[in-house]
Design an enzyme around this catalytic site. Structure first.
Site, PDB file in Angstrom:
ATOM      1  N   THR A   1       0.849  -1.186   0.000  1.00 44.52           N
ATOM      2  CA  THR A   1       0.000   0.000   0.000  1.00 44.52           C
ATOM      3  C   THR A   1       0.886   1.238   0.000  1.00 44.52           C
ATOM      4  O   THR A   1       2.055   1.177   0.365  1.00 44.52           O
ATOM      5  CB  THR A   1      -0.919   0.069   1.244  1.00 44.52           C
ATOM      6  OG1 THR A   1      -0.122   0.341   2.396  1.00 44.52           O
ATOM      7  CG2 THR A   1      -1.709  -1.215   1.427  1.00 44.52           C
ATOM      8  N   CYS A   2       0.295   2.338  -0.366  1.00 43.42           N
ATOM      9  CA  CYS A   2       0.953   3.642  -0.270  1.00 43.42           C
ATOM     10  C   CYS A   2       0.436   4.353   0.971  1.00 43.42           C
ATOM     11  O   CYS A   2       0.242   5.559   0.972  1.00 43.42           O
ATOM     12  CB  CYS A   2       0.688   4.485  -1.515  1.00 43.42           C
ATOM     13  SG  CYS A   2       1.438   3.791  -2.978  1.00 43.42           S
TER      14      CYS A   2
END
Length: 130
Positions: free
Chosen positions: A34-35
């Protein structure tokens, strides 16, 4: 995302996607990234996925393995993850970055590998569809 309901929905969708990917018999490894730096999207999703498929037979079950072992910053030990051993496993195997220390805006990585040595052969029903 900071709204609790939106964050819960996003984490639920991410768990569902990971579990769906794990259902494919030919999949032997999955990288989840994920960011986000939010534990609810990261460590908590990983722990929930491991728990959800814990009773699956070994040929369908995935284990968490160290992602990017040389990376210096590991996952968080989230108090909300039940069980000290599971908390330590998730923290040790996952990778995080920290802004600005790591030159990124922040991201998270976890790696799952199928426990069985080889994926099971496709079912007759699947072969018929192909």
């Amino acid at each position: 995302i900071t709204e609790p309901a939106a964050l819960a929905e996003l984490a639920s969708n991410q768990r569902a996607l990971l579990l769906h990917a794990m259902a494919f018999p030919g999949v032997t490894a999955i990288v989840y990234s994920t960011c986000s730096v939010n534990e609810a999207e990261n460590e908590m999703v990983v722990a929930a996925v491991l728990q959800a498929q814990a009773d699956a037979p070994p040929e369908r079950r995935f284990r968490l393995v160290p992602a990017l072992p040389a990376w210096h910053r590991r996952g968080h030990r989230c108090a909300a993850i039940s069980g000290a051993a599971r908390r330590e496993e998730v923290a040790a195997c996952c990778v995080r970055t920290l802004y600005p220390d790591d030159g990124t805006i922040g991201f998270f990585v976890a790696r799952f590998e199928r426990e069985a040595a080889a994926p099971p052969p496709p079912s007759d029903a699947l072969l018929h569809k192909l």
